[in-house]
Design a protein around this motif. Structure first.
Motif, short mmCIF file in Angstrom:
data_model
loop_
_atom_site.label_atom_id
_atom_site.label_comp_id
_atom_site.label_asym_id
_atom_site.label_seq_id
_atom_site.Cartn_x
_atom_site.Cartn_y
_atom_site.Cartn_z
N PHE A 183 -1.36 -9.66 -4.38
CA PHE A 183 -2.36 -9.30 -5.40
C PHE A 183 -3.33 -10.46 -5.63
CE2 PHE A 183 -3.90 -8.95 -9.76
CZ PHE A 183 -4.38 -7.65 -9.75
N ILE A 184 -2.80 -11.68 -5.70
CA ILE A 184 -3.67 -12.85 -5.91
C ILE A 184 -4.63 -13.02 -4.74
CG2 ILE A 184 -3.67 -15.37 -6.09
CD1 ILE A 184 -0.99 -15.12 -7.63
N ALA B 133 -2.88 0.19 -1.93
CA ALA B 133 -2.93 0.56 -0.51
C ALA B 133 -2.12 -0.42 0.34
CB ALA B 133 -4.38 0.61 -0.04
N GLU B 134 -2.22 -1.70 0.01
CA GLU B 134 -1.48 -2.72 0.76
C GLU B 134 0.03 -2.60 0.54
OE1 GLU B 134 -1.13 -6.05 3.29
OE2 GLU B 134 -2.93 -4.90 2.77
N ALA B 135 0.43 -2.23 -0.68
CA ALA B 135 1.84 -2.14 -1.03
C ALA B 135 2.43 -0.75 -0.80
CB ALA B 135 2.05 -2.55 -2.50
N ASP B 136 1.64 0.13 -0.21
CA ASP B 136 2.08 1.49 0.09
C ASP B 136 2.49 2.24 -1.19
OD1 ASP B 136 2.51 3.66 1.76
OD2 ASP B 136 4.61 3.14 2.13
N LEU B 137 1.66 2.10 -2.23
CA LEU B 137 1.87 2.84 -3.48
C LEU B 137 0.73 3.85 -3.67
CD1 LEU B 137 2.90 -0.07 -5.91
CD2 LEU B 137 4.40 1.65 -4.90
N ILE B 138 0.47 4.61 -2.61
CA ILE B 138 -0.70 5.49 -2.63
C ILE B 138 -0.34 6.95 -2.88
CG2 ILE B 138 -2.11 3.98 -1.20
CD1 ILE B 138 -1.36 5.65 1.21
#
Length: 384
Positions: A74-75, A165-170
């Motif tokens: 996230f950072i 999207a990066e963490a696959d929480l879509i």
């Protein structure tokens, strides 16, 4: 004295008031040149953030395992991948003492306007992502500017969407990408064209009000006028005609200068010029009302300043509508700037024809104030 003689006399009075003429013609040129020579400054707003991550602190309860990999993602997104954000500094807090120190630094960043917001990532941030649970973000923002609060909250959706999207929480998540329909192209003079709908009505209305606010009260005794069969209606009409000619010259100057410095108008230039004239005529009528009502030049100057401040403040562009009562909104809709500013915006930025509603209210303002000026002047006792 004939009407032509009265008009000539009024032109002489205007010519002798050099201070007002300088304000009338020089101020618009200075502002247009300043805005016209400034490049860029489009509607895209960039914000600065600081981040405190508590993700390295141990978690308990529903998140017994300790993980801290997703806070770095996230950072990184805030620092490198977000188009609307710049990361000022981030702090990794492993205990409460470090967190309190980081919080105090970020609070001072916010107070000193080094950042627009600082975000706190909780202890269970990475653990929540691993369990496919939406993590909670805490953010602190300066609430003194309500419009900025809304803008920051909207801009924050970009890094949040990229992180999901990066963490696959879509799952069940939509990323909304806004498209600016009525924006000024980047190759045009953006600062000038975004500022014109606001600054031009204020400048024109203020300077034309100032032009006529002393036109009646500065006359003093009128023995020569009243010896001959001169009616007060002719006196008011002569001042209206003479000052309208000066206002036409100012509107023409503004039109030429804005065109020279890159006026971007999706609508008709004739409508744009006509809107400038109507705004200026409204200012002249308000100034005549002030001059007829005021007993002395000093009181006329004071009344002009008060009325101008009220008209600007309650134009609907400086006070958020949600903070204004319905009764106050009704008053705002009567005042001229609440119609002058949208009128210029619709013509230049949206390419719309002149709104009948705005035209009606602008001209109604002019008619009401000039009639009131005549009535007050008619029953005003003059020293002869």
């Amino acid at each position: 004295m004939s009407l032509g003689g009265l008009i000539k006399k009024e032109f002489g009075r205007i010519r002798s008031d050099r201070r007002t003429l300088i304000l009338l013609f020089l101020i618009p040129i200075i502002l247009i040149v300043i805005f016209g020579l400034t490049t860029g400054v489009g509607p895209t707003k960039f914000f600065t953030a600081a981040i405190i991550t508590r993700d390295d602190m141990p978690t308990y309860g529903d998140f017994p395992s300790n993980s801290s990999q997703y806070d770095e993602i996230f950072i990184s997104i805030m620092d490198n991948n977000s188009t609307a954000w710049d990361l000022h500094q981030y702090f990794n807090s492993t205990n409460e003492v470090e967190y309190n120190m980081a919080y105090l630094k970020c609070y001072n960043f916010l107070k000193d306007e080094k950042v627009d917001i600082f975000i706190v990532l909780p202890e269970n941030f990475s653990e929540s992502v691993e369990k496919k649970v939406n993590p909670v973000l805490f953010y602190y923002i300066d609430g003194s500017d309500l419009s900025a609060v809304s803008a920051v909250e909207v801009a924050l959706q970009e890094p949040i969407g990229l992180f999901r999207a990066e963490a696959d929480l879509i799952a069940n998540f939509s990323i909304m990408v806004p498209y600016l329909e009525f924006d000024v192209p980047f190759w045009e003079s953006q600062l000038l064209n975004y500022a014109l709908p606001l600054i031009l009505p204020i400048i024109i209305l203020g300077t034309t009000m100032n032009l006529t606010s002393l036109s009646i009260v500065s006359e003093g005794p009128l023995p020569r006028m009243l010896i001959t069969p001169t009616t007060k209606r002719e006196i008011i009409l002569s001042k209206l005609i003479a000052n309208s000619v000066i206002m036409f010259l100012q509107s023409t100057e503004i039109f030429i200068m804005t065109s020279f410095f890159g006026l971007y108008s999706l609508g008709s230039l004739f409508y744009f010029y006509l809107a400038l004239v109507m705004i200026g005529f409204c200012g002249i009528c308000i100034g005549l009302f002030i001059s007829a009502l005021s007993p002395t030049e000093q009181s006329a100057n004071q009344m002009y300043l008060i009325m101008f401040i009220v008209i600007v403040l309650f134009s609907g562009n400086f006070l958020p509508p949600e903070l204004i009562s319905p009764a106050m909104q009704y008053i705002i809709n009567i005042l001229p700037l609440s119609h002058a500013i949208p009128l210029i915006t619709d013509i230049t930025l949206k390419g719309l024809p002149m709104s009948l509603n705005h035209i009606l209210f602008l001209n109604l303002n002019s008619l009401i104030f000039v009639v009131l000026a005549y009535i007050i002047y008619k029953f005003k006792k003059l020293e002869v």
